[in-house]
Design an enzyme around this catalytic site. Sequence first.
Site, mmCIF file in Angstrom:
data_model
loop_
_atom_site.group_PDB
_atom_site.id
_atom_site.type_symbol
_atom_site.label_atom_id
_atom_site.label_comp_id
_atom_site.label_asym_id
_atom_site.label_seq_id
_atom_site.Cartn_x
_atom_site.Cartn_y
_atom_site.Cartn_z
ATOM 1 N N ARG A 20 0.799 -1.219 0.000
ATOM 2 C CA ARG A 20 0.000 0.000 0.000
ATOM 3 C C ARG A 20 0.837 1.277 0.000
ATOM 4 O O ARG A 20 0.342 2.356 -0.243
ATOM 5 C CB ARG A 20 -0.980 -0.046 1.190
ATOM 6 C CG ARG A 20 -2.078 -1.089 0.974
ATOM 7 C CD ARG A 20 -2.714 -1.584 2.267
ATOM 8 N NE ARG A 20 -1.915 -2.615 2.935
ATOM 9 C CZ ARG A 20 -2.343 -3.356 3.956
ATOM 10 N NH1 ARG A 20 -3.556 -3.181 4.433
ATOM 11 N NH2 ARG A 20 -1.572 -4.266 4.493
ATOM 12 N N GLU A 159 -10.365 -10.964 9.582
ATOM 13 C CA GLU A 159 -9.785 -9.840 8.839
ATOM 14 C C GLU A 159 -10.909 -8.983 8.246
ATOM 15 O O GLU A 159 -11.951 -9.512 7.838
ATOM 16 C CB GLU A 159 -8.878 -10.371 7.720
ATOM 17 C CG GLU A 159 -7.605 -10.995 8.245
ATOM 18 C CD GLU A 159 -6.876 -10.072 9.205
ATOM 19 O OE1 GLU A 159 -6.400 -9.001 8.777
ATOM 20 O OE2 GLU A 159 -6.793 -10.397 10.410
ATOM 21 N N TYR A 371 33.762 32.093 4.132
ATOM 22 C CA TYR A 371 33.874 30.643 3.937
ATOM 23 C C TYR A 371 35.203 30.204 4.526
ATOM 24 O O TYR A 371 36.272 30.644 4.067
ATOM 25 C CB TYR A 371 33.806 30.254 2.448
ATOM 26 C CG TYR A 371 34.144 28.789 2.298
ATOM 27 C CD1 TYR A 371 33.368 27.818 2.946
ATOM 28 C CD2 TYR A 371 35.247 28.372 1.570
ATOM 29 C CE1 TYR A 371 33.697 26.478 2.875
ATOM 30 C CE2 TYR A 371 35.572 27.016 1.490
ATOM 31 C CZ TYR A 371 34.794 26.078 2.148
ATOM 32 O OH TYR A 371 35.120 24.751 2.081
HETATM 33 C C1 UD1 Z 1 -2.449 -7.636 10.269
HETATM 34 C C2 UD1 Z 1 -3.413 -8.627 10.923
HETATM 35 C C3 UD1 Z 1 -4.616 -7.880 11.412
HETATM 36 C C4 UD1 Z 1 -4.204 -6.804 12.371
HETATM 37 C C5 UD1 Z 1 -3.167 -5.891 11.756
HETATM 38 C C6 UD1 Z 1 -2.566 -4.990 12.823
HETATM 39 C C7 UD1 Z 1 -3.145 -10.797 9.829
HETATM 40 C C8 UD1 Z 1 -3.673 -11.748 8.843
HETATM 41 N N1 UD1 Z 1 -3.780 -9.638 9.959
HETATM 42 O O1 UD1 Z 1 -3.080 -7.104 9.116
HETATM 43 O O2 UD1 Z 1 -5.502 -8.784 12.065
HETATM 44 O O3 UD1 Z 1 -5.323 -6.041 12.770
HETATM 45 O O4 UD1 Z 1 -2.072 -6.643 11.202
HETATM 46 O O5 UD1 Z 1 -1.770 -4.012 12.269
HETATM 47 O O6 UD1 Z 1 -2.161 -11.109 10.495
HETATM 48 N N2 UD1 Z 1 4.435 -10.018 7.103
HETATM 49 C C9 UD1 Z 1 5.422 -10.954 6.937
HETATM 50 N N3 UD1 Z 1 5.223 -11.956 6.045
HETATM 51 C C10 UD1 Z 1 4.083 -12.070 5.313
HETATM 52 C C11 UD1 Z 1 3.076 -11.089 5.490
HETATM 53 C C12 UD1 Z 1 3.274 -10.082 6.407
HETATM 54 O O7 UD1 Z 1 6.480 -10.892 7.576
HETATM 55 O O8 UD1 Z 1 3.992 -13.005 4.527
HETATM 56 C C13 UD1 Z 1 4.656 -8.919 8.061
HETATM 57 C C14 UD1 Z 1 4.548 -7.554 7.421
HETATM 58 O O9 UD1 Z 1 5.828 -7.114 6.946
HETATM 59 C C15 UD1 Z 1 4.027 -6.688 8.552
HETATM 60 C C16 UD1 Z 1 3.257 -7.652 9.413
HETATM 61 O O10 UD1 Z 1 3.666 -8.949 9.049
HETATM 62 O O11 UD1 Z 1 5.076 -6.096 9.292
HETATM 63 C C17 UD1 Z 1 1.749 -7.503 9.241
HETATM 64 O O12 UD1 Z 1 1.428 -7.702 7.882
HETATM 65 P P1 UD1 Z 1 0.415 -6.747 7.110
HETATM 66 O O13 UD1 Z 1 0.313 -7.179 5.726
HETATM 67 O O14 UD1 Z 1 0.757 -5.335 7.377
HETATM 68 O O15 UD1 Z 1 -0.944 -7.136 7.859
HETATM 69 P P2 UD1 Z 1 -2.269 -6.266 7.989
HETATM 70 O O16 UD1 Z 1 -3.028 -6.366 6.736
HETATM 71 O O17 UD1 Z 1 -1.953 -4.939 8.504
HETATM 72 CA CA CA Z 2 -0.025 -3.804 8.909
#
Ligand code: UD1
Ligand code: CA
Length: 469
Positions: A20, A159, A371
């Site tokens: 995003r 979610e 300078y």
């Molecule tokens: C996630 C949660 C959501 C919560 C929110 C809080 C899940 C499915 N959803 O959503 O319930 O309310 O965070 O901010 O967990 N990441 C990885 N590997 C991956 C995917 C993500 O390391 O394969 C890491 C991302 O870099 C990030 C974190 O996990 O730092 C959260 O991932 P993100 O995609 O931001 O989840 P949200 O959609 O925000």
């Molecule tokens: Ca997030």
Amino acid sequence: MTRAGASIQALILAAGKGTRLKSALPKVLHSAGGLPLLEGPLRAVQAAGADPVTVVVGHGAADVEAAFAGRARFLVQAPPLGTGHAVLSARPLFAESGGTLLVVYGDLPLLRKETIEAVLAQHRTGRAAATLLTAVLSDGAAYGRVLRDPTGGVSAIVEAKDASPEARAVREINAGLYAFEVDPLLEALDRLEPKNAQGEYYLTDVVAGFVARGLRVAAVQAEDPQEALGVNTFEELAQADRALVARRLRELMLAGVAIEDPTSTRISFDAVVEPGARIRPFTFLEGRCRVARGAVVGPFVRLENSVVGEEALIQDHCLLRDAVVEAGATIGPFAHLRPETRVGRRAKVGNFVELKKTELGDGAKAPHLSYLGDATIGAGTNVGAGTITCNYDGAAKHRTTIGAGAFVGSDATLVAPVRIGEGAYVAAGSTITEDVPEDALALGRARQVVKPGWARARRERLGVAKRHR
Ligand code: UD1
Ligand code: CA
């Protein structure tokens, strides 16, 4: 349960792309409050005593590892298939040790150690299989919703993209911080399926998995819902930035730093500002600055990794980078101190003066329009208005050395390499190309010629009158 006193290992998830943000820079390297996003959760988890800490990296893994080298262990999740998959890919790290595992998302820059401690404490006393941090928001937005059963127990996380309208109306959200018992976690992770709107393995599905097996899931609500801010967009990054800056300024004001206008001031978490210092409006302290008691900085000043001594004064519109200003010195307005500059005690750098790799001795003065580059200037020396060190010959840089107690007249041009001895005197308007011995006078300019009546004769020749107005 982890043995009392034993440290808990932590996983920070930071492999996501940050889709995003639509940015080439990995999300956790974008900065808020002057620090990369990952700093917040990393420092908080370490301050709460977690050890070892492993960061799961994926997108931009090499950059993230380079930025945090030596600060944690790293594990690559390739390709990132969801938060559940991220934890699963770290399985070899914790499967053996059992006990409790702390999982934190890397995009939670406002997380505090106290909150992590509260979750861990609740996890221990509540004897839960999982304990998560939640927050109650006025609008759950894109966060996962925390569903509870009629008795108030946590039953599932849904979610936003998968939620029914009723579930979407729930205002308690999942913050992205969990304490898990490793054994049931491993079993639940094995059963995850990417059957959801995003086609990902959700860590959040583990909760319903636990509940289905009769395991207890506890929750701690964040006192300050802002702490649950997860950064997915630039708007959220800006919100996090504002909140972090405000937090830092509040901390400093409570400690006795006079911050005149917190709405226009930024001070990094790595800056040290002593009580009794005054920070005037529109002033930014970036990186590892130090400002001592009694110093006044601003308005409209930016300091980067610079040191300001006691009672020193950095006046309006100055930029200082990797510079040291000793006690009682005065800088500006409109001065530029570039890296490796040191301004001595009670010395003075005035308006439109630039210093680079220069040492200005105690009590020395360069008050106007100069300078001074690659120069060493002795104590008490006066550098007249418009003095320029010609430090660069187009190929190499050369040094100018001026002894203590010297006087350099206005508009002197000092062609380096050159040395001006202690107590020497350089006449105004001189171009100095040769060394000047101690206590000598150097004149390096054409002798003045005066032609009496020349101007009147010219007017008569041209037939013009003398102008009075
Ligand atoms: C996630 C949660 C959501 C919560 C929110 C809080 C899940 C499915 N959803 O959503 O319930 O309310 O965070 O901010 O967990 N990441 C990885 N590997 C991956 C995917 C993500 O390391 O394969 C890491 C991302 O870099 C990030 C974190 O996990 O730092 C959260 O991932 P993100 O995609 O931001 O989840 P949200 O959609 O925000
Ligand atoms: Ca997030």
